[in-house]
Write an enzyme that holds these catalytic residues in place. Structure first.
Site, PDB file in Angstrom:
ATOM      1  N   PHE A 136       6.710  51.752  33.485  1.00  0.00           N
ATOM      2  CA  PHE A 136       7.152  52.646  32.340  1.00  0.00           C
ATOM      3  C   PHE A 136       8.271  52.047  31.672  1.00  0.00           C
ATOM      4  CE2 PHE A 136       8.679  56.342  30.434  1.00  0.00           C
ATOM      5  CZ  PHE A 136       7.565  56.672  29.727  1.00  0.00           C
ATOM      6  N   ASP A 221      14.856  47.006  33.762  1.00  0.00           N
ATOM      7  CA  ASP A 221      15.048  48.220  33.130  1.00  0.00           C
ATOM      8  C   ASP A 221      15.645  49.425  34.090  1.00  0.00           C
ATOM      9  OD1 ASP A 221      14.610  50.920  32.104  1.00  0.00           O
ATOM     10  OD2 ASP A 221      12.601  50.534  31.548  1.00  0.00           O
ATOM     11  N   LYS A 250      19.133  57.788  30.501  1.00  0.00           N
ATOM     12  CA  LYS A 250      18.812  58.920  31.342  1.00  0.00           C
ATOM     13  C   LYS A 250      20.471  59.494  31.993  1.00  0.00           C
ATOM     14  CE  LYS A 250      14.035  59.092  32.266  1.00  0.00           C
ATOM     15  NZ  LYS A 250      13.430  58.155  32.256  1.00  0.00           N
TER      16      LYS A 250
HETATM   17  C1  LIG Z   1      12.329  57.343  31.033  1.00  0.00           C
HETATM   18  C2  LIG Z   1      12.344  55.738  30.978  1.00  0.00           C
HETATM   19  C3  LIG Z   1      12.463  55.161  29.759  1.00  0.00           C
HETATM   20  C4  LIG Z   1      12.292  55.884  28.407  1.00  0.00           C
HETATM   21  O1  LIG Z   1      13.481  56.698  28.209  1.00  0.00           O
HETATM   22  P1  LIG Z   1      13.357  57.499  27.003  1.00  0.00           P
HETATM   23  O2  LIG Z   1      14.821  58.139  26.844  1.00  0.00           O
HETATM   24  O3  LIG Z   1      12.475  58.694  27.198  1.00  0.00           O
HETATM   25  O4  LIG Z   1      13.054  57.041  25.768  1.00  0.00           O
HETATM   26  C5  LIG Z   1      12.363  53.803  29.704  1.00  0.00           C
HETATM   27  N1  LIG Z   1      12.280  53.126  31.093  1.00  0.00           N
HETATM   28  C6  LIG Z   1      12.141  53.719  32.176  1.00  0.00           C
HETATM   29  C7  LIG Z   1      12.293  53.021  33.613  1.00  0.00           C
HETATM   30  C8  LIG Z   1      12.112  55.249  32.224  1.00  0.00           C
HETATM   31  O5  LIG Z   1      12.125  56.094  33.250  1.00  0.00           O
END
Ligand SMILES: *Cc1c(COP(=O)(O)O)cnc(C)c1O
Length: 392
Positions: A136, A221, A250
């Site tokens: 994701f 990521d 986050k």
């Molecule tokens: C939440 C998340 C995203 C996206 O972040 P947003 O601030 O919601 O756009 C991307 N990568 C990972 C691993 C995530 O958990």
């Protein structure tokens, strides 16, 4: 009553989220309170955002002070919070150059552009991606292109061309996809939404080797698994496998919307230059004050050391619960990013958890995902176990 109120309140909101039937009002420490005053022990942290919990006086005072001085400048002008936050984040993440965004998905967009620009400058002809199944990376067009869920992508196709999905933790499946057009390999060192799956050390090391051997960029990521959550400041550090580009968001702002992508000096020499990328809000004085203060508090309160300790305790208590409950088939994850695979439907467990005053979130594959604020103590783990036991 509450449900009716929520429904009425949402009348003019696009119906995009199937929200849980709770209307939150305020927070204190690791507890949240709804509009009726009911208390919830928070094991969701706004999906891994509020690492320092709620109502942190030092952070809030710094933010209030910044609001009164200056919130926004645009990136036409320098503001020292931006330079200071970049320096602190580079130091914490082990990277060299930082670009601030407003979200995780935007950090991914920037990372993809940075890698493409690197290949363009080198005239390598590389533009394709290898991403992971069950990954994701966010909901914008570029981010969703590399997200390993067909149902998130299909309504919006055609998306970015040349994205190939490999099996997570299966190095041969990655090798089989590498070719002379591969520009970057993107992965989460610990998959969050995908069901709490940590990368094997050999997988991280193997991808590093493939990238080094072919001038392909490794993008990690760490939007969810970074910022202390796994018991190291950033997850890559526990593998000793440094990515070329790192994405964050986050927990870096504890709730103030801010993300970042960062790269090594070796990449930045060939990557984005003035005019290639930009953002109006990204890295504004308020967002950067949040990053600066959060990092300062992390260091002062030794949050990472704390996560390591309390994470071990959480693992132990979850293992005990898994042994005791037939409907729990396994525990996964590390630090304060853990999950329980369950056989009962999540919605049913969640309904009971809410009644007990416990916030949990789901992950793919019928997993109860636990992402508490990083400041929880053993007594909060005990309280959670007691409540989850009843809910299960
Ligand atoms: C939440 C998340 C995203 C996206 O972040 P947003 O601030 O919601 O756009 C991307 N990568 C990972 C691993 C995530 O958990």
């Amino acid at each position: 009553m509450v449900n009716e109120k929520i429904q009425k309140g949402e009348e003019h909101l696009l119906h995009i989220y199937n929200r849980f039937p709770v209307a939150l009002d305020h927070g204190e420490g690791v507890y949240l309170y709804d509009t009726e005053g009911k208390e919830y022990l928070d094991f969701a942290a706004g999906i891994g955002v509020t690492g320092l919990g709620y109502h942190n006086k030092e952070l809030n005072d710094a933010l209030k002070g910044q609001i009164d001085r200056l919130c926004h400048t645009s990136n036409l002008y320098y503001h020292e919070n931006c330079g200071k936050a970049a320096k602190a984040l580079a130091r914490a993440s082990g990277m060299d150059k930082v670009f601030f965004t407003n979200s995780g998905a935007e950090a991914i967009e920037g990372a993809l552009k940075a890698a493409r620009k690197y290949a363009w400058t080198k005239k390598s002809g590389r533009y394709e991606w290898i991403a992971m199944e069950h990954s994701f990376h966010g909901r914008t067009a570029g981010a969703v292109s590399v997200t390993g869920h067909a149902e998130y992508r299909e309504p919006f196709e055609p998306l970015l061309p040349g994205v190939h999905f490999a099996k997570y933790n299966d190095l041969d499946s990655v090798k089989a996809l590498v070719n002379e057009k591969t520009c970057g390999i993107i992965l989460e060192p610990l998959q969050g939404e995908g069901g709490i799956h940590p990368a094997d050390p050999e997988f991280m090391e193997g991808i590093r080797k493939i990238c080094d051997g072919n001038d392909i960029l490794m993008i990690c990521d760490e939007v969810q698994c970074g910022m202390g959550r796994t018991g190291s400041m950033f997850a890559w550090q526990s593998y000793g496998v440094r990515p070329d580009i790192l994405t964050m968001a986050k927990a870096i702002g504890n709730g103030i919307p801010v993300g970042a992508f960062a790269m090594t000096d070796d990449v930045s020499k060939f990557s984005l230059k003035p005019g290639d990328h930009g953002t109006t809000y990204g890295g504004n004085p308020l967002a950067c004050m949040a990053v600066l203060k959060v990092l300062e508090i992390f260091e002062k309160e030794q949050i990472v050391e704390h996560v390591k300790k309390v994470g071990k305790y959480l693992s132990r208590r979850l293992e005990e619960l898994a042994d005791k409950k037939d409907c729990v088939t396994g525990r996964r994850g590390t630090g304060l990013m853990q999950g329980l695979a369950v056989t009962k439907p999540f919605a049913q467990i969640n309904q009971r958890a809410l009644e007990e005053g416990l916030l949990i979130i789901p992950a793919e594959g019928n997993v109860v995902r636990l992402l508490p604020p990083l400041i929880i103590e053993e007594k909060h783990v005990d309280e959670m176990i007691q409540k989850l036991d009843k809910a299960l």
